[in-house]
Design a protein around this motif. Structure first.
Motif, PDB file in Angstrom:
ATOM      1  N   LYS A 194     -19.735 -34.440  16.759  1.00 31.67           N
ATOM      2  CA  LYS A 194     -20.234 -33.069  16.854  1.00 31.67           C
ATOM      3  C   LYS A 194     -20.362 -32.632  18.319  1.00 31.67           C
ATOM      4  CE  LYS A 194     -22.845 -33.220  12.526  1.00 31.67           C
ATOM      5  NZ  LYS A 194     -24.205 -33.319  11.918  1.00 31.67           N
ATOM      6  N   GLU A 195     -20.935 -33.509  19.132  1.00 31.66           N
ATOM      7  CA  GLU A 195     -21.124 -33.178  20.551  1.00 31.66           C
ATOM      8  C   GLU A 195     -19.779 -33.017  21.266  1.00 31.66           C
ATOM      9  OE1 GLU A 195     -23.905 -32.383  22.104  1.00 31.66           O
ATOM     10  OE2 GLU A 195     -24.901 -32.583  20.173  1.00 31.66           O
ATOM     11  N   ARG A 207     -16.338 -25.645  24.627  1.00 31.98           N
ATOM     12  CA  ARG A 207     -16.897 -24.990  25.814  1.00 31.98           C
ATOM     13  C   ARG A 207     -15.957 -25.138  27.012  1.00 31.98           C
ATOM     14  NH1 ARG A 207     -19.559 -21.368  25.223  1.00 31.98           N
ATOM     15  NH2 ARG A 207     -20.966 -22.470  23.817  1.00 31.98           N
ATOM     16  N   ASN A 232     -18.282 -29.652  20.492  1.00 27.40           N
ATOM     17  CA  ASN A 232     -18.958 -28.579  21.243  1.00 27.40           C
ATOM     18  C   ASN A 232     -18.531 -28.572  22.711  1.00 27.40           C
ATOM     19  OD1 ASN A 232     -20.387 -27.662  19.027  1.00 27.40           O
ATOM     20  ND2 ASN A 232     -22.099 -29.046  19.382  1.00 27.40           N
TER      21      ASN A 232
END
Length: 529
Positions: A175-176, A183, A179
């Motif tokens: 998940k990280e 970004r 993200n």
């Protein structure tokens, strides 16, 4: 007679002073009521003390499994072998067989020996000198804990808590990473948007951005380490005609720092995945073979532990992870889900849509067996998992080829499927509904036929009605008539044809009766002449 007595502190060998008392089994306990009486029956000959708890555990496990440990073998060779003519009283008959086979000593096991052992145990503190009671109790407690751990197969290699934590961390890292990469692409896209579409791989994108920096450096930068030649040429071409905005060096520095974070987390994720794979093969090898490392780890994590998962039936394992859908289906009275976490297994993934339910059910049944074998079995090999997977793959091939064997009958004949015949649903237009004229009922037709039969004479010849030749003037007048009259005429002609057919059917019995009457008249006339 010699007696082998095992304690938590070590091995003790006693000499029986009066063997005649062993014959009275029921009254033998009276000889061990007091320490003085016990010392008259048996006497300590040798005591071999254990060095530490590890040695005591090894000796105790060997005794429980009916094997002869190193320390016991040493004691027996040292003491008992000198008096080989003496019999050795032991508490385990299986151990006696091993001792007799290896050291050629005659061993005795009987109810009298069991009663003797019980008596020695009650007066152990007085019979074994040099061991304080506190030390014996402490060693007994330590050995009991060690033995119970051994029996429960408690070892650091079998701790499934690490798997639960590792799979949870792996999901969090994914998940990280998503993200961070999103970004990074969006941030660097303001400066060089074209490179985001050219480089699709996230790790290669971050490494390329880390090496390029500002867009103006693309021409002088060598990207052959991270990208193929065609992609590198495309990136350099896009840099010359890029529509991105200019950014400061500080912004580029922050973007490059973010790329470093993505690269580090990706490397750690691969390392964590290898660790999880090794732990799964150590703890649940059969489950890993059946459903894979990730699905197996998620099943264990969802259940809480491998032992909890082993308690679940196959039907629960099948829908584990789909509880929300299950309760919603039960509430709304719809079809319950066919699979949960097990859907992501490779066997279910390579199945066609119509067979996914069947394969997930069979896979859950075999996986539950594998889980119980891994959790409660003594072996740590994956032979059972490999066999079951081969069976499932064979079954999958049968289902995909529609070659399901019959359950009854010979069992060898293949089930025959009927050939598919396409039936057209095209309907033919019925023009009878277009007419607005009332149709003549059947009852009316029959009445008309009866009237015609009454009107016509009996002597009607049964000749087929010949079509009368139509005159030329009539044909010309018919051509001048309106289409409505044509329709009426055609209907009348049809009705007349029907009437003629019915007349033929009704006339035939009347003709037969008239012929019979004529014959009778001729016969009468001949008789009169």
């Amino acid at each position: 007679m010699l007696v082998l007595f095992e304690t938590a502190a070590g091995y003790a060998i006693f000499k029986v002073l009066d063997e005649s008392k062993l014959q009275e089994v029921d009254s033998l306990w009276k000889e061990f009521e007091t320490p003085e009486k016990a010392n008259k029956v048996v006497k300590l000959k040798h005591f071999e003390k254990f060095q530490d708890t590890t040695e005591a555990l090894a000796a105790a496990t060997a005794m429980t499994e009916g094997k002869m440990g190193k320390s016991l073998k040493k004691v027996l060779k040292k003491v008992v072998a000198k008096e080989a003519h003496e019999q050795l009283a032991i508490s385990d008959a299986k151990l006696g067989g091993v001792i007799k086979e290896k050291l050629n000593l005659s061993c005795v096991h009987s109810p009298a020996v069991a009663e003797l052992m019980r008596g020695i145990r009650t007066q152990m503190e007085s019979l074994i000198t040099g061991l304080p009671p506190r030390e014996i109790s402490a060693m007994s407690l330590g050995l009991a804990h060690s033995l119970s751990r051994y029996k429960l197969k408690f070892s650091p290699d079998k701790v499934d808590t690490m798997i639960v934590q590792a799979i949870s961390l792996l999901d969090d890292l994914d998940k990280e990473l998503n993200n961070y990469i999103m970004r990074c692409r969006e941030w660097y896209g303001w400066h060089f948007p074209e490179v985001g579409k050219i480089i699709t791989d996230n790790l290669a994108y971050c490494k390329s951005v880390r090496k390029i920096g500002a867009r103006t450096n693309v021409a002088t930068t060598d990207l052959s380490e991270h990208l193929p030649e065609e992609v590198e040429a495309e990136v350099k071409l896009a840099a010359e005609i890029s529509m991105g905005t200019e950014v400061s060096e500080e912004d580029i520095g922050n973007i490059m720092h973010l790329c470093d974070q993505v690269i580090e987390i990706t490397e750690y994720r691969t390392q964590l995945y290898d660790y999880l794979k090794n732990r799964m093969m150590a703890i649940a090898p059969n489950l890993t073979v059946m459903v894979g490392e990730l699905v197996g780890a998620r099943l264990i994590s969802h259940a809480g532990s491998l032992l909890n998962l082993a308690k679940h039936p196959a039907s629960t394992v099948q829908i584990l992870g789909a509880e929300k859908a299950l309760f919603r289906a039960l509430k709304t009275r719809r079809d319950t889900p066919k699979y949960g976490l097990i859907y992501h297994a490779s066997l279910v993934g390579q199945t066609s849509a119509k067979n996914k339910g069947k394969i997930s059910r069979m896979l859950a049944a075999k996986a539950s067996l594998a889980i119980r074998y891994d959790a409660l079995g003594e072996d740590t090999n994956a032979e059972m998992g490999v066999e079951n997977r081969a069976k499932l793959e064979a079954r999958l091939r049968h289902l995909e080829e529609k070659g399901i064997r019959r359950i009854s009958g010979t069992g060898k004949a293949m089930a025959k499927s009927d050939k598919y015949q396409h039936k057209s649903d095209v309907k033919v237009y019925d023009p009878s509904g277009d007419s607005t004229l009332p149709s003549v009922s059947k009852k009316r037709k029959f009445e008309e036929v009866e009237e015609e039969e009454v009107a016509t004479p009996v002597t009607v010849k049964t000749k087929k009605p010949k079509k009368e030749p139509v005159d030329e003037p009539e044909a010309s007048t018919a051509a001048e008539e309106t289409p409505k009259k044509k329709k009426k005429k055609s209907k009348k002609a049809e009705e007349e044809a029907m009437d003629v057919k019915e007349e033929e059917a009704t006339v035939s019995p009347t003709e037969e009766s008239s012929k019979k009457k004529k014959k009778k008249k001729k016969v009468k006339e001949e008789e009169g002449d």
